[in-house]
Design a protein around this motif. Structure first.
Motif, PDB file in Angstrom:
ATOM      1  N   ILE A  59       0.854  -1.187   0.000  1.00  0.00           N
ATOM      2  CA  ILE A  59       0.000   0.000   0.000  1.00  0.00           C
ATOM      3  C   ILE A  59       0.888   1.234   0.000  1.00  0.00           C
ATOM      4  CG2 ILE A  59      -1.852  -1.185   1.228  1.00  0.00           C
ATOM      5  CD1 ILE A  59      -1.011   0.224   3.758  1.00  0.00           C
ATOM      6  N   GLY A  60       0.263   2.378  -0.255  1.00  0.00           N
ATOM      7  CA  GLY A  60       0.999   3.626  -0.204  1.00  0.00           C
ATOM      8  C   GLY A  60       0.913   4.393  -1.501  1.00  0.00           C
ATOM      9  N   PRO A  61       1.400   5.637  -1.492  1.00  0.00           N
ATOM     10  CA  PRO A  61       2.060   6.315  -0.367  1.00  0.00           C
ATOM     11  C   PRO A  61       1.079   6.670   0.756  1.00  0.00           C
ATOM     12  CG  PRO A  61       1.725   7.835  -2.170  1.00  0.00           C
ATOM     13  CD  PRO A  61       1.319   6.494  -2.691  1.00  0.00           C
ATOM     14  N   VAL A  62       1.646   6.851   1.951  1.00  0.00           N
ATOM     15  CA  VAL A  62       0.855   7.152   3.146  1.00  0.00           C
ATOM     16  C   VAL A  62       1.215   8.552   3.633  1.00  0.00           C
ATOM     17  CG1 VAL A  62       0.298   6.452   5.506  1.00  0.00           C
ATOM     18  CG2 VAL A  62       0.848   4.717   3.775  1.00  0.00           C
ATOM     19  N   GLN A  63       0.184   9.333   3.965  1.00  0.00           N
ATOM     20  CA  GLN A  63       0.376  10.653   4.553  1.00  0.00           C
ATOM     21  C   GLN A  63      -0.320  10.693   5.913  1.00  0.00           C
ATOM     22  OE1 GLN A  63      -1.162  13.560   1.837  1.00  0.00           O
ATOM     23  NE2 GLN A  63       0.293  13.054   0.217  1.00  0.00           N
ATOM     24  N   TRP A  64       0.284  11.370   6.890  1.00  0.00           N
ATOM     25  CA  TRP A  64      -0.351  11.469   8.199  1.00  0.00           C
ATOM     26  C   TRP A  64      -0.046  12.807   8.860  1.00  0.00           C
ATOM     27  CZ3 TRP A  64       4.327   8.938   7.664  1.00  0.00           C
ATOM     28  CH2 TRP A  64       5.355   9.352   8.512  1.00  0.00           C
ATOM     29  N   LYS A  65      -0.949  13.169   9.772  1.00  0.00           N
ATOM     30  CA  LYS A  65      -0.749  14.303  10.677  1.00  0.00           C
ATOM     31  C   LYS A  65      -1.097  13.810  12.073  1.00  0.00           C
ATOM     32  CE  LYS A  65      -1.550  18.068   7.409  1.00  0.00           C
ATOM     33  NZ  LYS A  65      -2.335  19.296   7.096  1.00  0.00           N
ATOM     34  N   LEU A  66      -0.124  13.896  12.978  1.00  0.00           N
ATOM     35  CA  LEU A  66      -0.230  13.277  14.285  1.00  0.00           C
ATOM     36  C   LEU A  66      -0.873  14.206  15.304  1.00  0.00           C
ATOM     37  CD1 LEU A  66       0.733  10.605  15.690  1.00  0.00           C
ATOM     38  CD2 LEU A  66       2.689  11.930  16.500  1.00  0.00           C
ATOM     39  N   ALA A  67      -1.606  13.577  16.253  1.00  0.00           N
ATOM     40  CA  ALA A  67      -2.090  14.281  17.441  1.00  0.00           C
ATOM     41  C   ALA A  67      -1.084  14.023  18.561  1.00  0.00           C
ATOM     42  CB  ALA A  67      -3.471  13.773  17.836  1.00  0.00           C
ATOM     43  N   PRO A  68      -0.147  14.932  18.809  1.00  0.00           N
ATOM     44  CA  PRO A  68       0.983  14.629  19.692  1.00  0.00           C
ATOM     45  C   PRO A  68       0.612  14.368  21.141  1.00  0.00           C
ATOM     46  CG  PRO A  68       0.962  16.952  19.109  1.00  0.00           C
ATOM     47  CD  PRO A  68      -0.057  16.297  18.241  1.00  0.00           C
ATOM     48  N   LEU A  69      -0.471  14.963  21.641  1.00  0.00           N
ATOM     49  CA  LEU A  69      -0.817  14.750  23.041  1.00  0.00           C
ATOM     50  C   LEU A  69      -1.178  13.298  23.327  1.00  0.00           C
ATOM     51  CD1 LEU A  69      -2.891  17.959  23.867  1.00  0.00           C
ATOM     52  CD2 LEU A  69      -0.539  17.429  24.533  1.00  0.00           C
ATOM     53  N   ALA A  70      -1.609  12.553  22.314  1.00  0.00           N
ATOM     54  CA  ALA A  70      -1.943  11.139  22.509  1.00  0.00           C
ATOM     55  C   ALA A  70      -0.718  10.320  22.890  1.00  0.00           C
ATOM     56  CB  ALA A  70      -2.583  10.566  21.243  1.00  0.00           C
ATOM     57  N   LEU A  71       0.475  10.796  22.532  1.00  0.00           N
ATOM     58  CA  LEU A  71       1.685  10.054  22.857  1.00  0.00           C
ATOM     59  C   LEU A  71       1.897   9.938  24.366  1.00  0.00           C
ATOM     60  CD1 LEU A  71       4.122  11.570  20.214  1.00  0.00           C
ATOM     61  CD2 LEU A  71       3.046   9.314  20.163  1.00  0.00           C
ATOM     62  N   LEU A  72       1.383  10.915  25.106  1.00  0.00           N
ATOM     63  CA  LEU A  72       1.551  10.893  26.555  1.00  0.00           C
ATOM     64  C   LEU A  72       0.739   9.783  27.203  1.00  0.00           C
ATOM     65  CD1 LEU A  72       1.468  14.721  27.299  1.00  0.00           C
ATOM     66  CD2 LEU A  72       3.459  13.229  27.026  1.00  0.00           C
ATOM     67  N   THR A  73      -0.236   9.233  26.489  1.00  0.00           N
ATOM     68  CA  THR A  73      -1.043   8.135  27.012  1.00  0.00           C
ATOM     69  C   THR A  73      -0.607   6.792  26.426  1.00  0.00           C
ATOM     70  OG1 THR A  73      -2.727   8.368  25.286  1.00  0.00           O
ATOM     71  CG2 THR A  73      -3.007   9.678  27.281  1.00  0.00           C
ATOM     72  N   GLY A  74       0.527   6.775  25.723  1.00  0.00           N
ATOM     73  CA  GLY A  74       1.028   5.529  25.152  1.00  0.00           C
ATOM     74  C   GLY A  74       0.351   5.135  23.859  1.00  0.00           C
ATOM     75  N   ARG A  75      -0.241   6.096  23.151  1.00  0.00           N
ATOM     76  CA  ARG A  75      -0.913   5.814  21.886  1.00  0.00           C
ATOM     77  C   ARG A  75      -0.367   6.740  20.802  1.00  0.00           C
ATOM     78  NH1 ARG A  75      -5.864   7.410  21.457  1.00  0.00           N
ATOM     79  NH2 ARG A  75      -5.738   8.868  23.198  1.00  0.00           N
ATOM     80  N   ALA A  76      -0.352   6.227  19.582  1.00  0.00           N
ATOM     81  CA  ALA A  76      -0.069   7.055  18.413  1.00  0.00           C
ATOM     82  C   ALA A  76      -1.395   7.283  17.704  1.00  0.00           C
ATOM     83  CB  ALA A  76       0.922   6.361  17.488  1.00  0.00           C
ATOM     84  N   LYS A  77      -1.773   8.540  17.519  1.00  0.00           N
ATOM     85  CA  LYS A  77      -3.050   8.876  16.908  1.00  0.00           C
ATOM     86  C   LYS A  77      -2.808   9.859  15.776  1.00  0.00           C
ATOM     87  CE  LYS A  77      -7.672  10.687  17.962  1.00  0.00           C
ATOM     88  NZ  LYS A  77      -8.551  11.218  19.038  1.00  0.00           N
ATOM     89  N   ALA A  78      -3.358   9.559  14.587  1.00  0.00           N
ATOM     90  CA  ALA A  78      -3.077  10.395  13.428  1.00  0.00           C
ATOM     91  C   ALA A  78      -4.219  10.320  12.425  1.00  0.00           C
ATOM     92  CB  ALA A  78      -1.774   9.971  12.752  1.00  0.00           C
ATOM     93  N   ARG A  79      -4.342  11.389  11.663  1.00  0.00           N
ATOM     94  CA  ARG A  79      -5.209  11.385  10.483  1.00  0.00           C
ATOM     95  C   ARG A  79      -4.396  10.812   9.336  1.00  0.00           C
ATOM     96  NH1 ARG A  79     -10.501  11.448   8.907  1.00  0.00           N
ATOM     97  NH2 ARG A  79     -10.606  12.035   6.709  1.00  0.00           N
ATOM     98  N   ILE A  80      -4.905   9.736   8.703  1.00  0.00           N
ATOM     99  CA  ILE A  80      -4.141   9.010   7.700  1.00  0.00           C
ATOM    100  C   ILE A  80      -4.888   8.984   6.381  1.00  0.00           C
ATOM    101  CG2 ILE A  80      -3.165   6.765   7.069  1.00  0.00           C
ATOM    102  CD1 ILE A  80      -2.747   6.200  10.000  1.00  0.00           C
ATOM    103  N   GLU A  81      -4.163   9.228   5.306  1.00  0.00           N
ATOM    104  CA  GLU A  81      -4.675   9.062   3.951  1.00  0.00           C
ATOM    105  C   GLU A  81      -3.661   8.232   3.166  1.00  0.00           C
ATOM    106  OE1 GLU A  81      -5.474  12.778   2.115  1.00  0.00           O
ATOM    107  OE2 GLU A  81      -6.712  13.534   3.753  1.00  0.00           O
ATOM    108  N   THR A  82      -4.139   7.214   2.446  1.00  0.00           N
ATOM    109  CA  THR A  82      -3.230   6.379   1.677  1.00  0.00           C
ATOM    110  C   THR A  82      -3.957   5.724   0.517  1.00  0.00           C
ATOM    111  OG1 THR A  82      -1.597   4.600   1.815  1.00  0.00           O
ATOM    112  CG2 THR A  82      -3.626   4.311   3.054  1.00  0.00           C
ATOM    113  N   GLN A  83      -3.180   5.226  -0.410  1.00  0.00           N
ATOM    114  CA  GLN A  83      -3.715   4.455  -1.517  1.00  0.00           C
ATOM    115  C   GLN A  83      -3.621   2.965  -1.185  1.00  0.00           C
ATOM    116  OE1 GLN A  83      -1.681   5.542  -5.125  1.00  0.00           O
ATOM    117  NE2 GLN A  83      -2.032   7.732  -4.832  1.00  0.00           N
TER     118      GLN A  83
END
Length: 252
Positions: A59-83
């Motif tokens: 798959i791909g290419p993949v683009q993302w924009k991360l929500a950095p505050l989620a990292l403090l709870t041990g999670r990676a959270k992002a808006r993702i668009e890909t083919q």
């Protein structure tokens, strides 16, 4: 006052530091071993991946924009668009260190041929289109779906031949008080050789149950009529065959 200021400053400092990490380093913390990547650019905050392979599915290419505050709870959270092969994916996805994945406001389309080539039930052909308000996945298997719809267009199941089976829709809703089968979908036919009226239930350990009835339409070729009689026996007085299938969709 000093303690309160530190409680505010330290998380802000950590988030700011993590947000500047190269994406190649940050993704290595969260991505499971079965996911390989190539051409990573940007930071953990915002970046792209040139190509991704998930158990051999490219798959791909993949683009993302991360929500950095989620990292403090041990999670990676992002808006993702890909083919995807024959389609696309977009939605907000979060992944925890335990491997639990949650997708929200997702839309997707994919070619079934590469996706099902190693399935225990055999490969299929067609296009799958999906949407859901919320989807939770554990160990590559859905464990919760809210307001979900899956459409299978121009479906062919090679286990019974190359005859086209038409297009079908599965509407998912969370069942009440069913911890064994937390995902339930109602199947209806849009067009094609079959008229399906059935319910699909998915257990947390990759088991499935398919119950209901199916009838052949005027679009069904004669060979398919013979095959379904062999597989499902005799129809009832209304010309409908009984469905009662159980099994495992993903081998352990």
């Amino acid at each position: 006052m000093v303690k309160r200021a530190l409680c505010v400053a330290i998380p802000i400092f950590v988030v700011g530091l993590l947000a500047r990490l190269p994406a190649s380093v940050a993704l290595g913390w969260f991505l499971p071993d079965q996911i390989q990547t190539r051409g990573i650019q940007g930071t953990i905050w915002s970046g792209t991946i040139g190509a991704v392979s998930v158990d051999g599915l490219g798959i791909g290419p993949v683009q993302w924009k991360l929500a950095p505050l989620a990292l403090l709870t041990g999670r990676a959270k992002a808006r993702i668009e890909t083919q995807l092969p024959g389609g696309f994916f977009d939605g907000t996805v979060s992944a925890s260190l335990t491997g639990r994945i949650v997708a929200q406001k997702l839309r997707a389309q994919i070619d079934l041929a590469p996706l099902t080539r190693n399935a225990s039930m055999g490969p299929s052909r067609g296009i799958a289109r999906a949407s859901a308000a919320r989807l939770e996945i554990e160990q590559q298997w859905p464990v919760s779906v809210s307001d979900g719809v899956l459409e299978l267009r121009e479906l062919t199941y090679l286990g019974i031949g190359t005859q086209p089976l038409g297009s079908h829709r599965i509407t998912f809703a969370a069942p009440e008080n069913d911890s064994e089968f937390p995902v339930t979908g109602v199947i209806e036919t849009l067009e094609g050789a079959f008229d399906v009226n059935a319910t699909l239930r998915l257990a947390t350990d990759s088991r499935y149950e398919l119950t209901g009835t199916v009838a052949l339409t005027n679009a069904a070729p004669q060979r398919l009529k013979q095959q379904i009689s062999v597989a499902l026996g005799q129809p009832d007085a209304a010309g409908r065959f009984r469905l009662d299938e159980r099994g495992v969709l993903i081998d352990p």
